[in-house]
Write a protein that holds these residues in place. Structure first.
Motif, PDB file in Angstrom:
ATOM      1  N   ILE A   1       1.499  -1.439  -0.312  1.00 17.41           N
ATOM      2  CA  ILE A   1      -0.278  -0.005  -0.109  1.00 17.41           C
ATOM      3  C   ILE A   1       1.099   1.309   0.136  1.00 17.41           C
ATOM      4  O   ILE A   1       1.655   1.832   1.104  1.00 17.41           O
ATOM      5  N   ALA A   2       0.965   1.519  -1.145  1.00 15.79           N
ATOM      6  CA  ALA A   2       2.566   3.396  -1.725  1.00 15.79           C
ATOM      7  C   ALA A   2       1.797   3.293  -2.796  1.00 15.79           C
ATOM      8  O   ALA A   2       1.382   3.258  -4.140  1.00 15.79           O
ATOM      9  N   GLY A   3       2.888   4.190  -3.122  1.00 12.91           N
ATOM     10  CA  GLY A   3       3.179   4.940  -3.892  1.00 12.91           C
ATOM     11  C   GLY A   3       4.404   3.844  -5.958  1.00 12.91           C
ATOM     12  O   GLY A   3       4.138   3.151  -4.894  1.00 12.91           O
ATOM     13  N   ASP A   4       4.312   4.579  -6.458  1.00 13.37           N
ATOM     14  CA  ASP A   4       4.285   3.756  -7.521  1.00 13.37           C
ATOM     15  C   ASP A   4       5.761   3.064  -7.555  1.00 13.37           C
ATOM     16  O   ASP A   4       6.214   1.991  -8.088  1.00 13.37           O
ATOM     17  N   GLY A   5       6.743   4.122  -6.345  1.00 13.55           N
ATOM     18  CA  GLY A   5       8.611   3.730  -6.345  1.00 13.55           C
ATOM     19  C   GLY A   5       8.096   2.232  -6.098  1.00 13.55           C
ATOM     20  O   GLY A   5       8.891   1.565  -6.144  1.00 13.55           O
ATOM     21  N   THR A   6       7.643   2.002  -4.752  1.00 13.76           N
ATOM     22  CA  THR A   6       7.504   1.205  -3.413  1.00 13.76           C
ATOM     23  C   THR A   6       6.755   0.127  -4.600  1.00 13.76           C
ATOM     24  O   THR A   6       7.755  -1.516  -4.462  1.00 13.76           O
ATOM     25  N   ALA A   7       6.339  -0.380  -5.413  1.00 16.39           N
ATOM     26  CA  ALA A   7       5.383  -0.801  -5.647  1.00 16.39           C
ATOM     27  C   ALA A   7       6.494  -1.684  -7.086  1.00 16.39           C
ATOM     28  O   ALA A   7       5.893  -3.067  -7.231  1.00 16.39           O
ATOM     29  N   ARG A   8       6.937  -0.050  -7.729  1.00 15.56           N
ATOM     30  CA  ARG A   8       7.721  -1.143  -8.574  1.00 15.56           C
ATOM     31  C   ARG A   8       9.156  -1.653  -7.929  1.00 15.56           C
ATOM     32  O   ARG A   8       9.526  -2.944  -8.185  1.00 15.56           O
TER      33      ARG A   8
ATOM     34  N   GLY B   1      -1.937   3.355  -3.861  1.00 19.35           N
ATOM     35  CA  GLY B   1      -1.434   3.753  -2.694  1.00 19.35           C
ATOM     36  C   GLY B   1      -0.666   5.457  -2.295  1.00 19.35           C
ATOM     37  O   GLY B   1      -0.314   6.162  -1.764  1.00 19.35           O
ATOM     38  N   GLY B   2      -0.251   5.754  -3.820  1.00 17.03           N
ATOM     39  CA  GLY B   2       0.159   6.325  -4.927  1.00 17.03           C
ATOM     40  C   GLY B   2      -0.633   7.947  -5.662  1.00 17.03           C
ATOM     41  O   GLY B   2      -1.871   7.997  -5.010  1.00 17.03           O
ATOM     42  N   THR B   3      -0.082   8.601  -6.251  1.00 14.14           N
ATOM     43  CA  THR B   3      -1.160   9.609  -7.106  1.00 14.14           C
ATOM     44  C   THR B   3      -1.236   8.863  -8.280  1.00 14.14           C
ATOM     45  O   THR B   3      -2.134   8.782  -9.012  1.00 14.14           O
ATOM     46  N   MET B   4      -0.095   8.188  -9.330  1.00 16.61           N
ATOM     47  CA  MET B   4      -0.342   8.075 -10.843  1.00 16.61           C
ATOM     48  C   MET B   4      -1.384   6.414 -10.567  1.00 16.61           C
ATOM     49  O   MET B   4      -2.162   5.506 -11.371  1.00 16.61           O
ATOM     50  N   ASN B   5      -0.262   5.333 -10.013  1.00 18.79           N
ATOM     51  CA  ASN B   5      -1.028   4.323  -9.156  1.00 18.79           C
ATOM     52  C   ASN B   5      -1.079   3.903 -10.770  1.00 18.79           C
ATOM     53  O   ASN B   5      -1.902   3.047 -11.279  1.00 18.79           O
TER      54      ASN B   5
ATOM     55  N   PRO C   1      -1.029  -0.436 -10.404  1.00 16.57           N
ATOM     56  CA  PRO C   1      -2.366  -1.066  -9.282  1.00 16.57           C
ATOM     57  C   PRO C   1      -3.414  -0.698  -9.913  1.00 16.57           C
ATOM     58  O   PRO C   1      -4.025  -1.601 -10.617  1.00 16.57           O
ATOM     59  N   ARG C   2      -3.481   0.234 -11.059  1.00 15.80           N
ATOM     60  CA  ARG C   2      -4.740   0.294 -11.819  1.00 15.80           C
ATOM     61  C   ARG C   2      -4.538  -0.796 -13.745  1.00 15.80           C
ATOM     62  O   ARG C   2      -6.196  -1.191 -13.137  1.00 15.80           O
ATOM     63  N   ALA C   3      -3.456  -1.083 -13.281  1.00 10.50           N
ATOM     64  CA  ALA C   3      -2.994  -2.261 -14.941  1.00 10.50           C
ATOM     65  C   ALA C   3      -3.595  -3.830 -14.304  1.00 10.50           C
ATOM     66  O   ALA C   3      -4.091  -4.253 -14.596  1.00 10.50           O
ATOM     67  N   PHE C   4      -3.902  -3.710 -12.581  1.00  8.10           N
ATOM     68  CA  PHE C   4      -4.051  -4.999 -12.007  1.00  8.10           C
ATOM     69  C   PHE C   4      -5.341  -5.312 -11.992  1.00  8.10           C
ATOM     70  O   PHE C   4      -6.875  -6.084 -11.270  1.00  8.10           O
ATOM     71  N   TYR C   5      -6.413  -3.539 -10.889  1.00  9.28           N
ATOM     72  CA  TYR C   5      -7.762  -3.591 -10.259  1.00  9.28           C
ATOM     73  C   TYR C   5      -8.050  -2.519 -10.312  1.00  9.28           C
ATOM     74  O   TYR C   5      -9.163  -1.950 -10.474  1.00  9.28           O
ATOM     75  N   GLY C   6      -7.845  -1.976 -12.155  1.00 10.76           N
ATOM     76  CA  GLY C   6      -8.293  -0.628 -12.334  1.00 10.76           C
ATOM     77  C   GLY C   6      -8.648   0.854 -11.235  1.00 10.76           C
ATOM     78  O   GLY C   6      -7.407   0.774 -10.454  1.00 10.76           O
ATOM     79  N   GLU C   7      -9.869   0.621 -11.101  1.00  6.27           N
ATOM     80  CA  GLU C   7     -10.017   2.775 -10.226  1.00  6.27           C
ATOM     81  C   GLU C   7     -10.897   2.292  -8.969  1.00  6.27           C
ATOM     82  O   GLU C   7     -10.427   3.014  -7.969  1.00  6.27           O
ATOM     83  N   ARG C   8     -10.497   0.411  -8.343  1.00  3.95           N
ATOM     84  CA  ARG C   8     -11.126   0.593  -6.855  1.00  3.95           C
ATOM     85  C   ARG C   8      -9.852   1.235  -6.307  1.00  3.95           C
ATOM     86  O   ARG C   8      -9.040   1.287  -6.177  1.00  3.95           O
TER      87      ARG C   8
ATOM     88  N   GLY D   1       6.203   5.772 -13.554  1.00  4.24           N
ATOM     89  CA  GLY D   1       5.338   6.768 -12.927  1.00  4.24           C
ATOM     90  C   GLY D   1       6.695   7.518 -11.771  1.00  4.24           C
ATOM     91  O   GLY D   1       6.678   8.363 -11.273  1.00  4.24           O
ATOM     92  N   GLU D   2       8.166   6.190 -11.984  1.00  8.18           N
ATOM     93  CA  GLU D   2       9.250   6.744 -10.684  1.00  8.18           C
ATOM     94  C   GLU D   2       9.932   7.840 -11.912  1.00  8.18           C
ATOM     95  O   GLU D   2      10.813   7.213 -12.764  1.00  8.18           O
ATOM     96  N   PRO D   3      10.326   8.843 -12.044  1.00  6.97           N
ATOM     97  CA  PRO D   3      11.511   9.948 -12.471  1.00  6.97           C
ATOM     98  C   PRO D   3      13.173   9.685 -11.886  1.00  6.97           C
ATOM     99  O   PRO D   3      12.933   9.651 -10.149  1.00  6.97           O
ATOM    100  N   ILE D   4      13.413   9.488 -13.034  1.00  7.25           N
ATOM    101  CA  ILE D   4      14.846   9.218 -12.604  1.00  7.25           C
ATOM    102  C   ILE D   4      15.944   9.527 -13.845  1.00  7.25           C
ATOM    103  O   ILE D   4      15.520  10.274 -14.613  1.00  7.25           O
ATOM    104  N   ARG D   5      17.753   9.905 -13.672  1.00  8.62           N
ATOM    105  CA  ARG D   5      18.355   9.570 -14.562  1.00  8.62           C
ATOM    106  C   ARG D   5      19.279   8.657 -15.097  1.00  8.62           C
ATOM    107  O   ARG D   5      19.740   7.905 -14.256  1.00  8.62           O
TER     108      ARG D   5
END
Length: 284
Positions: free
Chosen positions: A61-68, A86-90, A93-100, A257-261
């Motif tokens: 239950i967290a943001g995109d970076g933690t899920a990845r 649990g994040g902003t863009m999700n 999670p959206r790919a698996f669970y839609g808008e739940r 969804g996670e910005p990196i360089r």
């Protein structure tokens, strides 16, 4: 399912301080044992400890970076990962669970979820499971992160930099040994979300996005809103199993969804077995 371990980042996006108590209640209602972990600064160590304990599933239950990060760390041989929103863009999670919401997705996982192997991609040794964007458009993610933190002056500064650098440098790339090309940005989509790839197809969908001026950027944005961006003349499509991308300096990128360089030269590859997800039988 006998034991589920849960990692809840209460400081992330839409999680909230009540998340651990809610998650414990849902586990109890379904008669499933488990522990809710609220990691502090050392998130990586918490993930490693939970995954190594070999539960039946790990709920994030967290943001995109933690899920990845959890999916990458568990891999194809570790416990199934349920990336709850649990994040902003999700994105994942959206790919698996839609808008739940995350409690709704958790309830659905406990009642009808099952492990499922998921493919993905890899850029410079870092994995992604939804999409990656390489190139100057990824700089807008820095402005987004500053806006999320409420730093208005930093948001404006980063937005100005992103606009100023929009056409300052182009990527060079080659995919699957094909001739070299130049582009402003390269987008890579996994079979999990691509609308032109079958989910069991062993390749990434690659799109070179090459608008030449602000008007074309606007047109591409409008076509994206209408779902017709693949038909835009500044977009060229293809499939990719391996590839190489290079530029004159460090490459801005977004992975799920996670910005990196990234370094000035990176390699791309498709991973047919990336990790096991705890998913629902019907895709959202």
């Amino acid at each position: 399912m006998r034991r589920v371990e849960i990692i809840a980042n209460i400081a992330s996006g839409s999680v909230g301080p009540d998340a651990p108590a809610i998650a414990e209640r849902i586990l109890a209602e379904h008669g499933v044992a488990g522990t809710v972990h609220t990691p502090g600064d050392d998130l990586s160590a918490c993930l490693r400890s939970v995954i190594d304990s070999d539960p039946d599933a790990v709920f994030i239950i967290a943001g995109d970076g933690t899920a990845r990060a959890a999916a990458e760390m568990s891999g194809p041989d570790g416990p199934p990962i349920a990336p709850l929103p649990g994040g902003t863009m999700n994105m994942l999670p959206r790919a698996f669970y839609g808008e739940r919401s995350w409690p709704e997705a958790m309830e659905a996982c406990l009642t009808e979820g099952a492990p499922r192997m998921v493919s993905g991609g890899e850029v410079a040794g870092r994995q992604f499971f939804v999409a990656a964007i390489l190139g100057s458009p990824a700089l807008w993610a820095d402005a987004r992160e500053a806006a999320r933190a409420g730093k208005i002056s930093l948001t404006l500064s980063r937005a100005h930099r992103a606009f100023r650098q929009a056409f300052s440098g182009r990527l060079r790339f080659t995919l699957d040994g094909r001739p070299k090309q130049k582009t402003q940005a390269l987008a890579l989509m996994c079979p999990l979300v691509s609308t032109v790839l079958d989910e069991d197809e062993r390749a990434l969908e690659a799109a070179a996005l090459d608008p030449s001026n602000a008007i074309e950027i606007f047109r591409l944005g409008v076509s994206a809103l209408g779902g017709t961006w693949r038909d835009d003349p500044s977009v060229s499509m293809g499939r990719c199993r391996v590839g190489r991308v290079w530029a004159g300096g460090r490459i801005p990128a977004i992975l799920d969804g996670e910005p990196i360089r990234l370094e000035p030269e990176v390699h791309i590859r498709f991973r047919p077995k990336a990790f096991r997800a705890f998913a629902l039988p019907e895709p959202p």
